[in-house]
Design a protein around this motif. Structure first.
Motif, PDB file in Angstrom:
ATOM      1  N   CYS A 144     -36.073 -25.852 -56.589  1.00 34.97           N
ATOM      2  CA  CYS A 144     -36.882 -27.053 -56.795  1.00 34.97           C
ATOM      3  C   CYS A 144     -38.199 -27.023 -56.032  1.00 34.97           C
ATOM      4  O   CYS A 144     -39.154 -27.687 -56.427  1.00 34.97           O
ATOM      5  N   HIS A 145     -38.245 -26.268 -54.922  1.00 38.56           N
ATOM      6  CA  HIS A 145     -39.426 -26.270 -54.059  1.00 38.56           C
ATOM      7  C   HIS A 145     -40.133 -24.917 -54.088  1.00 38.56           C
ATOM      8  O   HIS A 145     -39.500 -23.871 -54.004  1.00 38.56           O
ATOM      9  N   ASP A 146     -41.447 -24.968 -54.185  1.00 33.91           N
ATOM     10  CA  ASP A 146     -42.253 -23.765 -54.002  1.00 33.91           C
ATOM     11  C   ASP A 146     -42.275 -23.475 -52.499  1.00 33.91           C
ATOM     12  O   ASP A 146     -42.824 -24.263 -51.717  1.00 33.91           O
ATOM     13  N   PRO A 147     -41.687 -22.367 -52.066  1.00 29.86           N
ATOM     14  CA  PRO A 147     -41.562 -22.136 -50.624  1.00 29.86           C
ATOM     15  C   PRO A 147     -42.885 -21.889 -49.909  1.00 29.86           C
ATOM     16  O   PRO A 147     -42.970 -22.068 -48.695  1.00 29.86           O
ATOM     17  N   HIS A 148     -43.930 -21.496 -50.634  1.00 28.78           N
ATOM     18  CA  HIS A 148     -45.211 -21.238 -49.982  1.00 28.78           C
ATOM     19  C   HIS A 148     -46.048 -22.511 -49.872  1.00 28.78           C
ATOM     20  O   HIS A 148     -46.647 -22.775 -48.826  1.00 28.78           O
ATOM     21  N   ALA A 149     -46.061 -23.316 -50.918  1.00 23.11           N
ATOM     22  CA  ALA A 149     -46.789 -24.582 -50.867  1.00 23.11           C
ATOM     23  C   ALA A 149     -45.969 -25.678 -50.190  1.00 23.11           C
ATOM     24  O   ALA A 149     -46.518 -26.695 -49.778  1.00 23.11           O
ATOM     25  N   ALA A 150     -44.649 -25.447 -50.086  1.00 22.37           N
ATOM     26  CA  ALA A 150     -43.736 -26.446 -49.499  1.00 22.37           C
ATOM     27  C   ALA A 150     -43.813 -27.764 -50.266  1.00 22.37           C
ATOM     28  O   ALA A 150     -43.767 -28.847 -49.678  1.00 22.37           O
ATOM     29  N   LYS A 151     -43.909 -27.649 -51.590  1.00 21.24           N
ATOM     30  CA  LYS A 151     -43.941 -28.819 -52.469  1.00 21.24           C
ATOM     31  C   LYS A 151     -43.043 -28.563 -53.671  1.00 21.24           C
ATOM     32  O   LYS A 151     -42.695 -27.418 -53.962  1.00 21.24           O
ATOM     33  N   PRO A 152     -42.656 -29.634 -54.401  1.00 22.22           N
ATOM     34  CA  PRO A 152     -41.859 -29.423 -55.616  1.00 22.22           C
ATOM     35  C   PRO A 152     -42.579 -28.509 -56.598  1.00 22.22           C
ATOM     36  O   PRO A 152     -43.812 -28.526 -56.701  1.00 22.22           O
ATOM     37  N   ARG A 153     -41.792 -27.729 -57.331  1.00 16.81           N
ATOM     38  CA  ARG A 153     -42.385 -26.781 -58.284  1.00 16.81           C
ATOM     39  C   ARG A 153     -43.101 -27.519 -59.415  1.00 16.81           C
ATOM     40  O   ARG A 153     -44.155 -27.059 -59.898  1.00 16.81           O
ATOM     41  N   VAL A 154     -42.521 -28.596 -59.901  1.00 21.15           N
ATOM     42  CA  VAL A 154     -43.179 -29.478 -60.870  1.00 21.15           C
ATOM     43  C   VAL A 154     -42.902 -30.898 -60.423  1.00 21.15           C
ATOM     44  O   VAL A 154     -41.952 -31.155 -59.664  1.00 21.15           O
ATOM     45  N   MET A 155     -43.688 -31.833 -60.869  1.00 26.61           N
ATOM     46  CA  MET A 155     -43.574 -33.206 -60.389  1.00 26.61           C
ATOM     47  C   MET A 155     -42.792 -34.072 -61.366  1.00 26.61           C
ATOM     48  O   MET A 155     -42.718 -33.797 -62.571  1.00 26.61           O
ATOM     49  N   GLY A 156     -42.236 -35.155 -60.845  1.00 23.79           N
ATOM     50  CA  GLY A 156     -41.569 -36.154 -61.667  1.00 23.79           C
ATOM     51  C   GLY A 156     -40.254 -35.661 -62.258  1.00 23.79           C
ATOM     52  O   GLY A 156     -39.646 -34.695 -61.795  1.00 23.79           O
TER      53      GLY A 156
END
Length: 800
Positions: A367-379
């Motif tokens: 679920c998370h992009d490990p480099h950006a530390a954010k969800p892979r897609v939103m919502g």
């Protein structure tokens, strides 16, 4: 077997994490009470136990003076260190900048992330808004000033010695949504200011809100509770060594790289860099690089994103979580709500470990992009990658997630908050005033649990203008019988166990047998510790001590300590085997649980000592070391550690309570009373403290004050059976038979499986000549415990 509130199981020198971050080192330190069997016990007035009270040095080897004066210690061979020297370790790290040339996209994504900015030096551009122009801000009863001095950031605030001073800022931790600023102190200490900066609102604030903490408190920014070396550094940097020296109470903290760099997650990469330089054109895989499995990556995330007890202070990507930590799970404390929702600051790993998502094979990076530390897609698009009724995005998983139509499923309009999956199944709790975090337990909103056990539900978190009954009516209308799911039954049973309303361990044991998730198995085992005298429960501990999941094994091994003589040699043999377990968390738990003094050269014992030393810079760590010393006959050492814990956190009622337990076991009645009076002054609403103060008053010979405190205890907690029992005995000793009978009947209602309470009532009825009532009470005691000899003898005297 009925739970006896306040009766302590046997020692665990590495107890669970403190239950609540408070202004003291947390009332959950009362968990350390597990180490003090035989100090504050059941108070005896009308009749006394026939067995002597346990001594704090019981079982210690005793030497005659002659032997002690002539014998010489046998020199032990030097043992290799448990940890590799840091110079050798750090030499294997290349630094994040070395990754940029080949991995530019990943590097750029990381550099802007919260991981990339987890810790840094002050920066004129990034920190300009926080310190220029000068600003004064009010928090609690205090005023602080943030400004520049000679072009460098400083904060003037209430600090050491209770004076307002100007402190230069030397480091920054955190990025979005808040930044905290660090101050260097003598002895290698670095302290984290409680005043923090919100870059989005361009606003300074106090992370403790309106608590208005003051110098001298453990949790004030000048105290050990806000020490960067112990509390922040390991998760804000790459491969950190705390390097605490107990003798001088100083630090020499070092790290491979400041901030959470590439090698925090990928492991040391200098060998990879050198190999790549030697093979610049090859497309072959680098043999020096270990590709982590999904579970290894999950444990790497958990090394920081978990509430846990550190065992090594030296986690390495690729190692299992259980090699370095003991995880905090749902237990008797109020850290978690009974359904597994987070209450205290618990981060994500634990609750996710207990979720259906984890059981289905989902892991962080799905679920998370490990480099950006954010969800892979939103919502909702993130959840609907799997919830389509077809194979989802989880590698190697055979689980087919159910089809979810967000609008039909949620009964909310498509563009509303209520139609967002995370709004209902990952409700938000805000920590540090500005940091909203999603619960990763993926729980189901259940207003019935709110009504019965005050468990929050997402419906009322959003619809704050509506009450619980409104939310309950809506869920019953929409879902009906589907709400009666296993997770609800589990939460209800856990809540009942924590409240002391379960009369046996059978419901917990049944849940344990049927629970597929290892996290929840471990939690249920911990709750079952209160029924360890039950033979079936004890056998379950033996069985689960050999479970494939180390989390389950650790909990079962810890629970086996409370079994005592129930299983005889069987428990000791299992514990001995587990000291050779392949996971350190289990080994440390096993050597803690063994009653005999372990071999000081054994791996498990050395690992335990290392873990105790690792925590020795905190009050809780001093309690742990003191408890170990007490359990192994070192009364002087135990006293020194406990006194240090009190000195380091004088405002913790929990620590005072534990110190009083030690003093009581040493026969120091006056000192026990002083500590318990202070504990009650600090935390007057803790029923157990009132109860223990009553015991201390009794030991001091003041029965009337004891009665007063017993009455306060049951007023705070009407289900405190031991307080009712002792209140009844106290009334009886004062000649108040009617009041004694009333109190004992309430004790029986609170704890219907303890034979001692009806037996005590039977003796009072018999003394008053109330033979029928005496027989009824004695028979009740024998119904609970058929081999109760005192009750049998009384019944014979009454004439059956």
């Amino acid at each position: 077997m009925a739970k006896k509130r306040g009766d302590a199981p046997a020692p665990d020198p590495i107890p669970q994490e403190a239950a609540r971050k408070s202004r003291g080192a947390a009332f959950a330190i009362v968990i350390v009470a597990l180490l003090f069997v035989g100090t504050f016990g059941w108070w005896k007035i009308a009749h006394r136990d026939r067995s002597p009270a346990a001594s704090p040095i019981e079982g210690a080897a005793q030497s005659s003076p002659a032997t002690a004066s002539t014998s010489k210690p046998t020199p032990r061979p030097a043992l290799p260190p448990l940890l590799e020297p840091e110079a050798q370790i750090f030499a294997r790290y290349a630094g994040s900048q070395s990754c940029r040339g080949c991995h530019a996209a990943q590097f750029d994504s990381w550099a802007k992330s919260n991981h990339g900015n987890a810790e840094r030096l002050p920066d004129k551009v990034m920190d300009a808004a926080a310190f220029s122009p000068e600003r004064t801000f009010h928090h609690g009863t205090q005023d602080s000033v943030a400004t520049l001095k000679d072009g460098k950031p400083v904060v003037k605030t209430l600090g050491f010695g209770g004076a307002h001073e100007t402190y230069p800022i030397t480091r920054v931790i955190g990025h979005d949504p808040l930044r905290q600023y660090l101050v260097e102190r003598p002895g290698g200490r670095v302290q984290t200011l409680e005043v923090a900066f919100d870059p989005k609102r361009n606003q300074w604030f106090d992370v403790y809100g309106d608590e208005d903490r003051k110098p001298g408190e453990w949790g004030h920014w000048t105290g050990r509770g806000m020490g960067w070396n112990a509390m922040c550094a390991s998760c804000h940097n790459t491969r950190l060594r705390k390097n605490y020296d107990a003798a001088s109470d100083t630090y020499r903290t070092r790290m491979a790289e400041m901030s959470v760099g590439c090698e925090s997650c990928h492991g040391p990469m200098k060998a990879h860099m050198e190999w790549r330089k030697q093979h610049p054109q090859t497309k072959e895989a680098d043999p020096t690089v270990q590709k982590l499995t999904r579970d290894q990556t999950f444990d790497t995330c958990g090394s920081c994103h978990a509430r846990r007890r550190e065992l090594t202070g030296d986690f390495v990507p690729g190692d299992s979580f259980a090699q370095h930590f003991q995880l905090t799970t749902v237990d008797e404390s109020d850290l978690y709500f009974p359904d597994g929702q987070i209450r205290d600051e618990l981060y994500e790993y634990g609750s996710f470990h207990g979720s259906k998502m984890h059981t289905a094979g989902v892991r962080c990076a799905d679920c998370h992009d490990p480099h950006a530390a954010k969800p892979r897609v939103m919502g909702n698009a993130l959840c609907l990658r799997c919830h389509t009724g077809a194979p989802g995005q989880i590698p190697d998983s055979t689980v087919i997630a159910p089809i979810i139509d967000p609008v039909a499923h949620s009964f909310h309009k498509a563009d509303s908050t209520g139609a967002q999956c995370v709004a209902c199944h990952m409700p938000v709790t805000t920590y540090m005033q500005r940091h909203p975090r999603h619960d990763h337990g993926f729980t189901i909103p259940d207003p019935l649990l709110t009504k019965e056990h005050r468990v929050p539900n997402a419906c009322n978190k959003c619809h704050t203008d509506k009450d619980t009954d409104w939310a309950l009516a809506a869920t019953e209308k929409w879902w009906g019988e589907k709400m009666k799911r296993p997770s609800r039954e589990r939460a209800q049973t856990v809540a009942a166990a924590r409240a002391g309303t379960l009369t046996s361990g059978v419901p917990l044991l049944t849940l344990l047998r049927n629970e597929p998730n290892g996290y929840w198995k471990a939690s249920l085992i911990r709750l079952l510790g209160a029924w360890s005298a039950d033979a079936e429960v004890a056998r379950a501990f033996l069985e689960y001590a050999q479970h494939p999941d180390p989390l389950v094994r650790t909990a079962a091994v810890q629970a086996l300590e409370s079994v005592g003589g129930q299983l005889g040699d069987a428990a000791q043999k299992v514990l001995a085997r587990r000291t050779e377990d392949n996971e350190r968390a289990v080994r440390v738990a096993a050597v803690s649980a063994l009653r005999a003094v372990p071999d000081a050269t054994s791996r498990a014992f050395r690992e335990l000592m290392h873990a105790l030393d690792l925590a020795a810079d905190q009050p809780m760590g001093q309690l742990q070391k003191g408890a170990w010393a007490q359990a192994h006959g070192d009364a002087a050492g135990a006293l020194a550690h406990f006194e240090k814990a009190v000195a380091w956190d004088p405002n913790s009622g929990g620590i005072r309570n534990e110190f009083a337990r030690l003093l009581s076991g040493m026969g120091r009645a006056e000192d026990t009373l002083v500590q318990m009076q202070e504990a009650v002054r600090l935390e007057p609403k803790q029923a157990e403290f009132r109860f223990n103060l009553a015991l201390a008053w009794n030991e001091a010979g003041n029965m009337r004050n004891a009665v007063r405190e017993f009455e306060e205890a049951v007023k705070i907690d009407p289900r405190h059976a031991r307080a009712w029992y002792n209140l009844g005995l106290a009334h009886s000793a004062l000649g108040k038979a009617a009041e004694a009978v009333t109190a004992l009947r309430k004790g029986e209602a609170a704890e219907p499986r303890d034979a001692r309470i009806p037996y005590a009532r039977a003796t009072i009825h018999a003394r008053l000549g109330q033979r029928a009532a005496a027989r009824e009470a004695a028979l009740r005691a024998l119904t609970i415990q058929p081999d109760y000899q005192d009750a049998q003898q009384l019944l014979r005297q009454l004439g059956q």
